[in-house]
Scaffold this active site. Structure first.
Site, short mmCIF file in Angstrom:
data_model
loop_
_atom_site.label_atom_id
_atom_site.label_comp_id
_atom_site.label_asym_id
_atom_site.label_seq_id
_atom_site.Cartn_x
_atom_site.Cartn_y
_atom_site.Cartn_z
N GLY A 25 0.88 -1.17 0.00
CA GLY A 25 0.00 0.00 0.00
C GLY A 25 0.92 1.22 0.00
O GLY A 25 1.87 1.29 0.80
N ALA A 26 0.62 2.15 -0.92
CA ALA A 26 1.56 3.25 -1.14
C ALA A 26 1.86 4.05 0.13
O ALA A 26 3.01 4.41 0.40
CB ALA A 26 1.02 4.15 -2.24
N ALA A 27 0.84 4.32 0.94
CA ALA A 27 1.06 5.12 2.15
C ALA A 27 1.89 4.34 3.17
O ALA A 27 2.81 4.89 3.80
CB ALA A 27 -0.28 5.55 2.75
N ARG A 67 10.56 -1.37 -4.92
CA ARG A 67 9.38 -1.41 -5.80
C ARG A 67 9.38 -0.12 -6.62
O ARG A 67 9.49 0.96 -6.06
CB ARG A 67 8.08 -1.54 -4.98
CG ARG A 67 7.98 -2.87 -4.23
CD ARG A 67 6.57 -3.08 -3.67
NE ARG A 67 5.62 -3.42 -4.71
CZ ARG A 67 4.29 -3.41 -4.52
NH1 ARG A 67 3.79 -3.06 -3.33
NH2 ARG A 67 3.48 -3.73 -5.49
N CYS A 134 -8.77 -3.64 -5.14
CA CYS A 134 -7.56 -3.79 -4.32
C CYS A 134 -7.81 -3.31 -2.88
O CYS A 134 -8.96 -3.36 -2.40
CB CYS A 134 -6.38 -3.08 -4.96
SG CYS A 134 -4.78 -3.65 -4.33
N ASP A 203 -1.21 4.56 -6.82
CA ASP A 203 0.19 4.38 -6.44
C ASP A 203 1.03 5.53 -6.96
O ASP A 203 2.03 5.90 -6.35
CB ASP A 203 0.69 3.04 -6.98
CG ASP A 203 -0.01 1.89 -6.26
OD1 ASP A 203 0.55 1.38 -5.28
OD2 ASP A 203 -1.15 1.56 -6.65
N ASN A 213 -2.50 2.65 -10.89
CA ASN A 213 -3.03 1.92 -9.74
C ASN A 213 -3.02 0.43 -10.04
O ASN A 213 -2.63 0.01 -11.14
CB ASN A 213 -4.45 2.41 -9.42
CG ASN A 213 -4.94 1.90 -8.07
OD1 ASN A 213 -4.21 1.98 -7.08
ND2 ASN A 213 -6.14 1.37 -8.02
N LYS A 214 -3.44 -0.36 -9.06
CA LYS A 214 -3.39 -1.82 -9.16
C LYS A 214 -3.94 -2.33 -10.48
O LYS A 214 -4.97 -1.85 -10.96
CB LYS A 214 -4.21 -2.40 -7.99
CG LYS A 214 -4.26 -3.90 -7.90
CD LYS A 214 -2.89 -4.54 -7.77
CE LYS A 214 -2.08 -3.91 -6.67
NZ LYS A 214 -0.75 -4.39 -6.52
N LYS A 239 1.22 10.88 -3.55
CA LYS A 239 1.05 9.98 -4.71
C LYS A 239 1.28 10.74 -6.03
O LYS A 239 1.19 10.15 -7.11
CB LYS A 239 -0.35 9.36 -4.74
CG LYS A 239 -0.87 8.86 -3.40
CD LYS A 239 -0.28 7.55 -3.00
CE LYS A 239 -0.73 7.08 -1.63
NZ LYS A 239 -2.13 6.74 -1.52
P1 RI2 Z 1 -2.93 3.40 -0.07
C1 RI2 Z 1 -1.71 -0.60 -3.53
O1 RI2 Z 1 -0.65 -1.22 -4.21
C2 RI2 Z 1 -2.98 -0.50 -4.37
O2 RI2 Z 1 -2.72 -0.35 -5.74
C3 RI2 Z 1 -3.62 0.73 -3.75
O3 RI2 Z 1 -4.61 1.33 -4.56
C4 RI2 Z 1 -2.41 1.63 -3.54
O4 RI2 Z 1 -1.37 0.74 -3.13
C5 RI2 Z 1 -2.60 2.78 -2.58
O5 RI2 Z 1 -2.70 2.35 -1.26
P2 RI2 Z 1 0.14 -2.50 -3.59
O6 RI2 Z 1 1.19 -1.97 -2.64
O7 RI2 Z 1 -1.73 4.28 0.01
O8 RI2 Z 1 -0.86 -3.41 -2.92
O9 RI2 Z 1 -4.17 4.20 -0.40
O10 RI2 Z 1 0.78 -3.18 -4.79
O11 RI2 Z 1 -3.10 2.54 1.17
#
Ligand code: RI2
Length: 321
Positions: A25-27, A67, A134, A203, A213-214, A239
């Protein structure tokens, strides 16, 4: 060329966890990377400001190379390291600066998510059905704020192959008391007639308003457009990808084929190729709104916010390692 300093074991461990998606998750990736730089700074035994900075840059490089798509990662590293610009000050002063910036960055993440959640919640009214893809903490923050203010929502949650992060979304929405219908990804178009909003995270967001995004988001957005369902992207401003202001393209991560099919089953089928791109690009014409902590933007105007926040020049000090 001299050998770059060894990063702290905590940095190694964090990089490994990000690469393996134990932290995802990006955050969350940004938060973990900033924290690891904090540990690197706190426990550095460097005896000069140059050595201290070199070790931080090496740590940032290790984290950066895990990543390639989520821009929150380089944005986090850049934020923390920009406190060291100029290189004056002794090691103790630099250490305190890094620790302060890490704390400020992490607090900023939480505050931004909270604020965008409040803004995104304004899109929902009682009885709405929201389709998710996702797992995005920014997207869930919008639903959480709506629910907290008494709006009754339902969710159609896509499982999101190959890693099924939709299951995390389903669990978190249930904790909020939202009724959830879980579907396989292939059922999304069929169910699109029954939903009022498509809500996804991001992302990376490019200067032209494209949303990275995913994998599956781009096709889903085409389907939503076809059915007249508004497409909302919840994405705090880390982002936004400042590198795209000067024309750089966002790299799409290709992950291990074993996420798609295990080696045994693959061998049984015979000689096949397997592709596993983790993300895709949704063009701005298929996005209705990008919800950030600074307000809601039509995708084409997000570049204005990007320039305001990042200017035109960005540094990538880890590239010098
Ligand atoms: P938040 C995730 O990627 C998804 O694509 C999701 O939409 C995005 O990160 C943002 O996540 P992955 O790390 O920052 O699962 O909103 O490949 O939590």
């Amino acid at each position: 060329m001299s050998t770059p300093p060894e990063p702290h074991p905590n940095v190694r461990e964090t990089a490994h966890r990000i690469a393996e998606m134990d932290v995802r998750g990006a955050a969350a990736i940004a938060d973990a990377a900033a924290a690891a730089l904090g540990v690197q700074a706190a426990e550095s035994d460097a005896d000069s400001s140059e050595a201290f900075q070199a070790a931080l840059h090496a740590a940032a490089r290790e984290l950066h190379d895990t990543r390639p798509t989520a821009v929150s990662l380089p944005n986090a590293l850049r934020y923390v390291l920009s406190g060291l610009d100029g290189g004056d000050g002794d090691v103790e002063a630099l250490r305190r600066t890094v620790e302060r910036r890490v704390a400020r960055f992490q607090a900023g993440l939480d505050a931004a998510q909270d604020r965008l959640g409040g803004i995104g919640a304004g899109r929902f009214t009682d009885g709405d059905v929201v389709m998710t893809h996702c797992h995005s903490t920014d997207a869930i923050a919008c639903i959480e704020h709506a629910v907290d203010s008494g709006v009754e929502l339902e969710a159609v949650v896509k499982e999101t192959r190959p890693r099924n992060q939709g299951h995390i979304t389903a669990g978190q929405l249930r904790e909020l008391g939202v009724p959830v219908t879980l579907i396989v990804d292939n059922a999304a178009h069929r169910l699109m007639n029954d939903v009022d909003h498509l809500l996804v995270g991001a992302d990376s967001i490019a200067a032209d308003g494209s949303v990275i995004n995913k994998i599956g988001t781009a096709g889903l957005a085409v389907s939503a457009r076809d059915r007249g369902v508004p497409i909302i992207v919840a994405a705090q401003s880390i982002k936004l990808d400042p590198r795209t202001l000067t024309g750089a393209a966002v790299t799409i991560e290709e992950r291990n084929p074993e996420e798609v099919i295990d080696a045994g089953t693959r061998a049984e089928i015979g000689e096949i190729g397997v592709a596993n791109p983790a993300f895709d690009v949704t063009p701005p014409r298929h996005v209705d709104a990008i919800v950030t902590e600074h307000g809601q933007f039509p995708p084409e105007s997000v570049v204005v916010l990007m320039r305001e926040l990042f200017g035109n020049g960005i540094s990538e000090p880890w590239e010098s390692v």
